[in-house]
Design a protein around this motif. Structure first.
Motif, PDB file in Angstrom:
ATOM      1  N   ILE A 606       0.849  -1.185   0.000  1.00  0.00           N
ATOM      2  CA  ILE A 606       0.000   0.000   0.000  1.00  0.00           C
ATOM      3  C   ILE A 606       0.893   1.246   0.000  1.00  0.00           C
ATOM      4  N   PRO A 607       0.887   2.026  -1.100  1.00  0.00           N
ATOM      5  CA  PRO A 607       1.635   3.288  -1.106  1.00  0.00           C
ATOM      6  C   PRO A 607       0.957   4.309  -0.184  1.00  0.00           C
ATOM      7  N   LEU A 608       1.769   4.991   0.625  1.00  0.00           N
ATOM      8  CA  LEU A 608       1.271   6.015   1.537  1.00  0.00           C
ATOM      9  C   LEU A 608       2.115   7.268   1.363  1.00  0.00           C
ATOM     10  N   GLY A 609       1.965   7.913   0.210  1.00  0.00           N
ATOM     11  CA  GLY A 609       2.812   9.062  -0.099  1.00  0.00           C
ATOM     12  C   GLY A 609       4.245   8.614  -0.291  1.00  0.00           C
ATOM     13  N   GLU A 610       5.159   9.168   0.521  1.00  0.00           N
ATOM     14  CA  GLU A 610       6.555   8.754   0.439  1.00  0.00           C
ATOM     15  C   GLU A 610       6.816   7.448   1.190  1.00  0.00           C
ATOM     16  N   LEU A 611       5.807   6.957   1.858  1.00  0.00           N
ATOM     17  CA  LEU A 611       5.953   5.726   2.626  1.00  0.00           C
ATOM     18  C   LEU A 611       5.319   4.563   1.865  1.00  0.00           C
ATOM     19  N   THR A 612       5.730   3.350   2.241  1.00  0.00           N
ATOM     20  CA  THR A 612       5.143   2.133   1.674  1.00  0.00           C
ATOM     21  C   THR A 612       4.852   1.162   2.800  1.00  0.00           C
ATOM     22  N   LEU A 613       3.650   0.627   2.831  1.00  0.00           N
ATOM     23  CA  LEU A 613       3.262  -0.399   3.797  1.00  0.00           C
ATOM     24  C   LEU A 613       3.084  -1.704   3.042  1.00  0.00           C
ATOM     25  N   ASP A 614       3.825  -2.732   3.435  1.00  0.00           N
ATOM     26  CA  ASP A 614       3.683  -4.028   2.778  1.00  0.00           C
ATOM     27  C   ASP A 614       3.815  -5.144   3.803  1.00  0.00           C
ATOM     28  N   GLY A 615       3.507  -6.349   3.374  1.00  0.00           N
ATOM     29  CA  GLY A 615       3.596  -7.503   4.257  1.00  0.00           C
ATOM     30  C   GLY A 615       2.823  -8.675   3.701  1.00  0.00           C
ATOM     31  N   VAL A 616       2.607  -9.667   4.544  1.00  0.00           N
ATOM     32  CA  VAL A 616       1.868 -10.860   4.160  1.00  0.00           C
ATOM     33  C   VAL A 616       0.878 -11.207   5.261  1.00  0.00           C
TER      34      VAL A 616
END
Length: 935
Positions: A606-616
């Motif tokens: 999930i892109p969050l502006g300059e941040l990225t949230l990822d996982g499983v």
């Protein structure tokens, strides 16, 4: 020819299409999520760039694995082929945050724990492996030279094989497609063991080739290693403390060790392994492979004892010095701690006792005492074989892997024990010389055979364990252009078979026909010189470092006891059949276990502006069916008993990683894991062992088929910062463990004799929480050669507590050190590389000694209650300093030197809340000189 070739191509296309329909693994070979196959080759240099190699390269690759992994992972990467940075896997792992190790009887590092727990699943190239009838794989069976990388997974994802409450360790072997077109490497090393005073050789060779053919690219790799080592580990023990006011000493007021032992483990260890891999890239999408390994371990390491027995009849006590550690103890008629005895009629009673004041002694002289010179000569072999093969399919979006493997593992252990000894005028004992005992005796006695007698018994112990594991898995995935970036699914089938056979036969001196063995007196001992035994029955069997400041001593010769000639001479003397005794049915078990597992896992980003949230996120469903059988004795008849159990477990897992600009990231993981009980603990049988030495209790074990699998809910939160010259990472973790299995011993009266029976049980729950901190940094800002320096370190805090109403409630888990840290200085520049590493481990509970006979304080408010006060054995804090230095003489030749435990630290164990010394173990110091040639 054209028609034939076209048909072959069509067959290949059809096979690819078929595999594309299978839901299978996420690229890579079978194994743990996120794991790469081999060391990534160094990139070609662009103009003006510097290529990092050697130690720095391996550390940076390990950091990159940690950064990109799905869950919490720490890795060790070989600096080059056959060059893991330490001589053994366990030695390398001790520097990983949260890893703790101990020295074993062969004086090698082993007993690996992750955050203090031993319940670890071991895989090789992602496949489950085991050693004989156990759940674990002996890491010492796989030499470090054979490995490309080691990954330590501290949290679980659902695509990983279940079975490790503590986590899992994946040993990665080299494969041809990960190397250059043609590679040939030779390694040779000489290891000087200071305690054993021996130079031990170690050699290895690897050959790999890959080539293009009309059928596609084919690669073949073969790797073999061999080593042999003489070993000696000094062991000085003071067994259970008894009351001096009982016969024969008859001087009230003191705690006296039942036996003072100088018992070094002495022998030789041989190892060999060969592994091979064949890869075939049939098409750009399809790869087929076959690989396997064979490992061999042989050891003759057995203990040799020069043991003073203060409670032998007619022994006198003199020149006693006591310290200020005194307490009131409950004392039974034998001068030992009263225990709760399980009687034959089913009742449980506390032995009669009186309350006595006792003080710990620091020194004493024992006159007219017997020295038991005991040799427990072993001959042990262990072999593992694994062969595996499969297919790997990958397109831009779809991946599939089919993998099938079969492993066998066997161990045969022959132990022959003979006890000789002599009565001597005097022995002076000190109980606290550098945290261990010291014994002083007339210097002529240890090497004199004049008065040696055959005493107590001979013992014949034979065991055989056989294990077999078939496993097959089908994994697959598909990528999407959405928040859900990948969906993965897989199934796995595994079938374990295990068989254990054993006999432990004790034959007392009474068997020779010379009276009663009731006490160890000269009336029951026979001078060796009067017996029909060969002259080589007696020989130098060991060196005791705490005897006269270090002295050799005589006993029944090890080679004699391992030979059939020597064994048959003793068997004839004791009127026994001239052959190994038959296996005891009460010491056998057969186990079959079938496991069915399936998982579904999604990957998100999930892109969050300059941040990225990822996982499983996902769930694994596991079904286990098990049958284990053995025999129980009913008089002269053996009745088969059998236990069948089935378990179904749901194991969810979730990870989330938030990536910030400039190399910072944080992650959260949750996973549930299980650990199935060992087969030996589940066996529904009881086995008993008579002990010929009257000062030691008879022993026995009883399985518990009702043991439940341990389950763990694990939470990890990390903060990690990666930059050009290193990284800093901190991890907080919490683990709640249910149905933790512990083993303890209690005394029981069986057929009129006392036995100390060991039995496992579930203890309810336990909590494990703590913090891990790790960092590494190279000082690139320094000028010239100084820029090659770097530093690394790790610190772990592990806080544990057993919950519930168990007798151990409130105590920490056995084996868990609260603090563990490493600190190291690194160097890597201009072909010269090196490291100097200090590793420290705080004290920890070594074992539960509650069921033993040692005197201990009690609660005055419960003086008449039928309870046994807890008594624990604890290992003192200790550390070790290791170093290694290597130099690239040329592109093809590297020389290196190294040393382990160069400060000669030892393992020291005590019992009780106040330190009453129990055992001091002399850990080995090894210096190594090696060369590596690559063509």
């Amino acid at each position: 020819m054209t028609s034939t070739f076209s048909r072959a191509c069509q067959v290949r296309r059809n096979l690819v299409s078929l595999i594309a329909l299978v839901a299978a693994g996420a690229g890579g070979w079978p194994g743990t999520a996120g794991a790469r196959d081999a060391v990534t080759p160094a990139p070609e240099a662009e103009e003006g760039t510097i290529i990092v190699t050697g130690i720095r390269s391996s550390l940076e690759q390990a950091a990159d694995i940690k950064r990109t992994a799905t869950q919490v992972v720490d890795s060790i990467v070989a600096t080059d082929i056959g060059k893991l940075p330490d001589p053994t896997v366990a030695a390398a792992l001790q520097r990983v945050p949260g890893i703790q190790v101990v020295n074993d009887r062969n004086n090698e590092l082993g007993g690996v724990r992750i955050r203090g727990l031993t319940d670890i699943l071991t895989t090789v190239n992602g496949r489950e492996v085991m050693t004989t009838t156990g759940r674990d794989f002996d890491l010492q069976d796989m030499p470090a030279e054979a490995l490309n990388r080691v990954d330590v997974f501290k949290s679980q994802t659902v695509d990983q094989i279940e079975g490790g409450v503590a986590g899992s360790i994946d040993l990665r072997l080299n494969r041809p497609f990960s190397l250059d077109d043609r590679v040939f490497v030779l390694t040779a090393r000489g290891n000087y063991a200071q305690n054993a005073d021996a130079v031990n050789p170690q050699i290895g060779a690897l050959a790999s080739v890959r080539t293009d053919t009309p059928l596609g690219e084919i690669g073949l790799l073969v790797n073999a290693t061999w080593s042999t080592a003489e070993t000696i580990r000094g062991a000085s023990n003071m067994t259970e403390r008894r009351y001096s006011g009982r016969p024969p000493l008859n001087q009230p007021g003191y705690l006296i060790p039942q036996v003072i032992q100088n018992m070094p483990d002495v022998g030789e260890v041989d190892r060999g392994q060969i592994n091979a891999a064949l890869q075939w890239q049939a098409t750009p999408e399809l790869e087929a492979y076959v690989e396997g390994f064979y490992t061999y371990f042989g050891a003759t390491t057995g203990f040799a004892g020069f043991n003073a027995q203060p409670f032998t009849d007619r022994t006198r006590l003199a020149e006693v010095t006591a310290d200020d550690y005194c307490f009131d103890a409950r004392v039974n008629a034998a001068g030992t701690n009263p225990t709760i005895v399980s009687n034959a009629d089913g009742t449980r009673t506390l032995q009669p006792f009186t309350v006595e004041r006792v003080c710990n002694i620091t020194s004493a002289r024992f006159d007219n005492i017997v020295i038991n010179q005991n040799n427990n000569s072993e001959d042990r072999t262990q072999a593992n074989r694994l062969i595996a093969g499969g297919l790997k399919f990958a397109t831009d979006r779809a991946t599939a892997t089919l993998d099938v493997a079969w492993q066998t593992s066997e161990e045969v252990n022959e132990t022959f024990n003979a006890e000789v000894g002599q009565r001597v005028p005097s022995v002076f004992i000190e109980t606290d010389v550098d945290n261990g005992p010291a014994m002083t005796i007339d210097a002529a006695i240890p090497l004199s055979a004049t008065n040696l007698s055959l005493r107590n018994s001979i013992n014949q112990n034979y065991t055989r364990g056989d294990g077999e594991l078939f496993q097959a898995r089908l994994d697959g995935g598909y990528e999407f252009d959405s928040v859900l970036t990948k969906l993965r699914a897989g199934i796995r089938f595994a079938r374990r078979e295990a068989r254990f056979q054993s006999v432990q036969q004790t034959n007392t001196v009474q068997s020779i026909g010379f009276g009663n063995i009731g006490t160890a007196t000269e009336a029951n001992a026979r001078l060796v010189s009067t017996l029909p035994l060969s002259a080589d029955f007696i020989g130098v069997i060991g060196e005791a470092p705490r005897l006269n400041g270090g002295a050799d001593f005589l006993g029944a010769d090890s080679a004699y006891l391992r030979s059939e000639r020597g064994r048959n001479e003793l068997r004839a003397l004791f009127n026994l059949p001239l052959q190994a005794p038959a296996y005891d049915p009460t010491r056998e078990f057969d186990a079959e276990e079938t496991t069915y597992a399936g998982y579904l896992e999604g990957t998100y980003e999930i892109p969050l502006g300059e941040l990225t949230l990822d996982g499983v996120f996902g769930t694994r469903l596991v079904r286990t069916d098990r049958t284990i059988s053995g025999f129980e004795r009913a008089g002269t008849i053996f009745n088969q008993v059998e236990a069948t159990t089935s378990d179904t477990d749901v194991l969810p897992a979730f990870t989330a990683r938030l990536q910030f600009p400039a190399g910072f990231q944080t992650r959260f993981t949750y996973s549930r894991a299980i650990r199935r009980p060992d087969f030996a603990t589940l066996s529904p049988t009881e086995s008993l062992t008579l002990v010929g030495n009257v000062f030691l209790l008879n022993s026995g074990s009883r399985g518990n088929p009702d043991l439940r699998p341990q389950k763990s809910d694990s939470f990890d939160v990390t903060a990690e910062y990666y930059f050009d010259s290193g990284y800093v990472a901190v991890t907080g973790y919490y683990r709640s463990i249910k149905d933790r299995v512990v083993t303890a011993a209690t005394q029981e009266a069986i057929a009129g004799l006392n036995y100390l029976i060991s039995s496992p049980r579930n203890v309810g729950s336990a909590d494990l929480k703590g913090v891990e901190l790790s960092a590494q940094y190279f000082f690139d800002f320094l000028p010239g050669i100084l820029s090659g320096f770097g530093a690394q370190g790790a610190f772990t805090l592990a806080d544990t507590e057993i919950k519930g109403d168990d007798s151990l409630a409130g105590y920490a888990l056995v084996g868990v050190s609260k603090y563990n840290y490493t600190a190291g200085l690194l160097y890597d520049k201009a072909g010269l590389s090196g490291r100097l590493i200090w590793t420290h481990r705080s004290g920890y509970i070594d074992s539960d000694s509650t069921g033993g006979i040692q005197l201990r304080p009690f609660d005055p408010a419960r003086v008449n209650e039928a309870y046994v006060p807890v008594l624990l054995a604890n290992t003192r804090a200790a550390g070790r300093l290791d170093f290694s230095v290597g130099y690239d003489v040329s592109d093809n030749l590297r020389l290196d030197v190294g040393g382990t435990n160069i400060l000669r630290n030892r393992t020291s164990i005590y019992r009780g809340d106040r330190a009453i010394n129990f055992s001091l173990l002399e850990d080995e110091t090894v210096y190594a000189l090696g060369a590596r040639v690559r063509f």
